[in-house]
Write an enzyme that holds these catalytic residues in place. Structure first.
Site, PDB file in Angstrom:
ATOM      1  N   TRP A   1       1.124  -1.299   0.522  1.00 19.66           N
ATOM      2  CA  TRP A   1      -0.066  -0.039  -0.266  1.00 19.66           C
ATOM      3  C   TRP A   1       0.907   1.388  -0.309  1.00 19.66           C
ATOM      4  O   TRP A   1       1.785   1.656   1.248  1.00 19.66           O
ATOM      5  CB  TRP A   1      -1.123   0.297   1.541  1.00 19.66           C
ATOM      6  CG  TRP A   1      -1.784   0.780   1.684  1.00 19.66           C
ATOM      7  CD1 TRP A   1      -2.361   1.739   0.075  1.00 19.66           C
ATOM      8  CD2 TRP A   1      -2.303   1.630   2.063  1.00 19.66           C
ATOM      9  NE1 TRP A   1      -2.995   3.346   1.047  1.00 19.66           N
ATOM     10  CE2 TRP A   1      -2.845   2.930   1.994  1.00 19.66           C
ATOM     11  CE3 TRP A   1      -1.553   1.830   3.761  1.00 19.66           C
ATOM     12  CZ2 TRP A   1      -3.065   4.224   3.460  1.00 19.66           C
ATOM     13  CZ3 TRP A   1      -2.379   2.467   5.006  1.00 19.66           C
ATOM     14  CH2 TRP A   1      -3.044   3.863   4.746  1.00 19.66           C
TER      15      TRP A   1
ATOM     16  N   ASP B   1      -1.398  -6.114   9.336  1.00 20.08           N
ATOM     17  CA  ASP B   1      -2.106  -5.073   8.569  1.00 20.08           C
ATOM     18  C   ASP B   1      -3.730  -5.325   7.373  1.00 20.08           C
ATOM     19  O   ASP B   1      -3.697  -6.395   7.220  1.00 20.08           O
ATOM     20  CB  ASP B   1      -1.468  -4.299   7.445  1.00 20.08           C
ATOM     21  CG  ASP B   1      -2.170  -2.723   7.548  1.00 20.08           C
ATOM     22  OD1 ASP B   1      -4.295  -2.753   7.901  1.00 20.08           O
ATOM     23  OD2 ASP B   1      -2.040  -1.955   6.745  1.00 20.08           O
TER      24      ASP B   1
ATOM     25  N   LYS C   1     -12.995   0.001   6.418  1.00 22.38           N
ATOM     26  CA  LYS C   1     -14.316  -0.163   5.342  1.00 22.38           C
ATOM     27  C   LYS C   1     -15.237  -0.580   5.524  1.00 22.38           C
ATOM     28  O   LYS C   1     -16.501  -1.216   5.610  1.00 22.38           O
ATOM     29  CB  LYS C   1     -12.982  -1.204   4.133  1.00 22.38           C
ATOM     30  CG  LYS C   1     -11.403  -1.071   4.517  1.00 22.38           C
ATOM     31  CD  LYS C   1     -11.291   0.629   3.499  1.00 22.38           C
ATOM     32  CE  LYS C   1     -10.027   1.128   4.111  1.00 22.38           C
ATOM     33  NZ  LYS C   1      -9.560   2.146   2.854  1.00 22.38           N
TER      34      LYS C   1
END
Ligand code: LMR
Length: 398
Positions: A130, A211, A246
């Site tokens: 990311w 993560d 999310k």
């Protein structure tokens, strides 16, 4: 004094969001930033979240401070969601969880914590990873290296190269893994691969840092924790940073957590003091509203059932769109094989086109995606699917 500072380019992901908003082309498609979109292209507040907010507004009696580690109830509930109740019991006080301002806040706390534990630590990130991982970790003063992860030609995890690299990582260093729904490539480790990574971790003695930003958006709430739970039950130490941006759609409420598993209860207590001190020094304490919503939803059976159903609907929509995109691409006669998109999970996949082709999609077709060709699959819908596939065909043909 201020004249000496440099103008910086826009963030690659956030900058695209601003450009998309200012584009007046009615056909524009936003496949950029990772926010869930429904069939109408909106990112609505989940119904379970709305209901929880109403209840909180009615019942909240104070806005007094909570503290640098956040709400104890939220921390426990979020840890249960990640680890499951029986593993939580087994881990006992070796596990601590601290609320953070979003996943980013959790990542930054993790970086500060690692820096205290071993100032010389190198963090090994996947290639690719990311876009914000590196700035978040480097700004805490950590060194970064990368391990091979994604093969752009085969559109899959290059596992042999990854393992070969991890076999050289030493004790005292950190390996950052994506728990599920790899961002940006969407290609995850399978169960056997997770086991092999676990074995190499035990052999080498490095520390794993996971993560987990997309739990529930891949194969399911439980399924998406396979790797995280495997590591948690087998390793003496682990860091997990999780996000509710999310899976609860709480993006702007900044709701996340850092969980640390230590080799003893005593070390875990000490770890908490370090993380709390890092939070206090950076922002004092995390925002409360999103965490209060999550705690309420996860502890109220009706709200939890409703949230679970909404999350399932989101996941099914994304996985369905993956299938639809691949068949539309085949239907309009693009010869290249895009079936990998169907096998990948989470919000993202690489389209696999080059930077010039990405720029053509953005500039000539108002189809917004980051230069790496990462697309947010949730930005596709029945109205724009045909336009997306035909534009892609034109760009590939030219
Ligand atoms: C993304 O990768 O698009 C999201 O995680 C949003 C962000 O902050 O970059």
């Amino acid at each position: 004094m201020f004249q000496s500072i440099e103008l910086l380019p826009a963030d690659p992901i956030l900058g695209l969001m601003a450009t998309y908003r200012s584009d007046t082309n009615p056909k524009k498609i936003d496949l950029g930033i990772g926010v869930y979109k429904d069939e109408t292209g909106a990112t609505p507040v989940m119904t379970s979240v709305k209901k929880a907010e109403d209840l909180i507004l009615q019942s909240q009696m104070t806005k007094s401070y909570i503290g640098p580690t956040g709400a104890a109830g939220y921390n426990k509930t979020v840890a249960e969601l990640i680890f499951g109740t029986s593993l939580m019991e087994n881990l006992g006080n070796r596990r601590v969880t601290v609320q953070s301002p979003g996943g980013c806040g959790g990542l930054r706390l993790a970086a500060e914590f690692i820096k205290k534990a071993n100032p010389d630590a190198t963090i090994w990130v996947s290639n690719p990873t990311w876009a914000n991982h590196v700035p978040l970790l480097v700004s805490a003063g950590l060194k970064i290296e990368s391990y091979p992860y994604y093969d752009y030609n085969c559109h899959s995890v290059c596992f042999d190269e990854m393992i070969c690299c991890l076999k050289k990582v030493e004790k005292g260093d950190i390996v950052l893994l994506h728990g599920c729904c790899h961002n940006p490539c969407g290609a995850d480790l399978n169960q056997e691969q997770w086991r092999q990574v676990r074995d190499v971790t035990l052999e080498q003695g490095f520390t794993v840092f996971i993560d987990l930003a997309y739990q529930g958006l891949g194969d399911g709430l439980e399924e998406d924790t396979f790797g995280t739970r495997l590591m948690a039950e087998s390793l003496p130490e682990l860091i997990v940073v999780s996000s509710c941006s999310k899976n609860f759609g709480l993006y702007r409420e900044r709701t996340g957590a850092i969980s640390v598993i230590c080799d003893s209860d005593t070390t875990a207590t000490i770890a908490t003091t370090q993380i709390a001190a890092a939070a206090r020094a950076m922002y004092s304490m995390p925002p409360d509203h999103g965490a209060a919503i999550v705690e309420l939803i996860l502890n109220d059976p009706d709200l939890r059932t409703e949230w679970d159903a909404e999350l399932t609907q989101m996941r099914d929509r994304i996985n369905g769109l993956r299938v639809q995109l691949v068949s539309k691409i085949q239907e309009i006669g693009i010869n290249e094989d895009f079936s990998f998109i169907q096998r990948e999970r989470g919000m993202f996949s690489f389209l696999g086109v080059n930077v010039e082709q990405v720029q053509r999609l953005v500039n000539d077709y108002s189809i917004y995606l980051v230069n790496s060709s990462r697309i947010n699959v949730a930005g596709i819908n029945n109205d724009n699917l045909e336009y997306l596939a035909t534009s892609l065909a034109e760009v590939l043909a030219s």
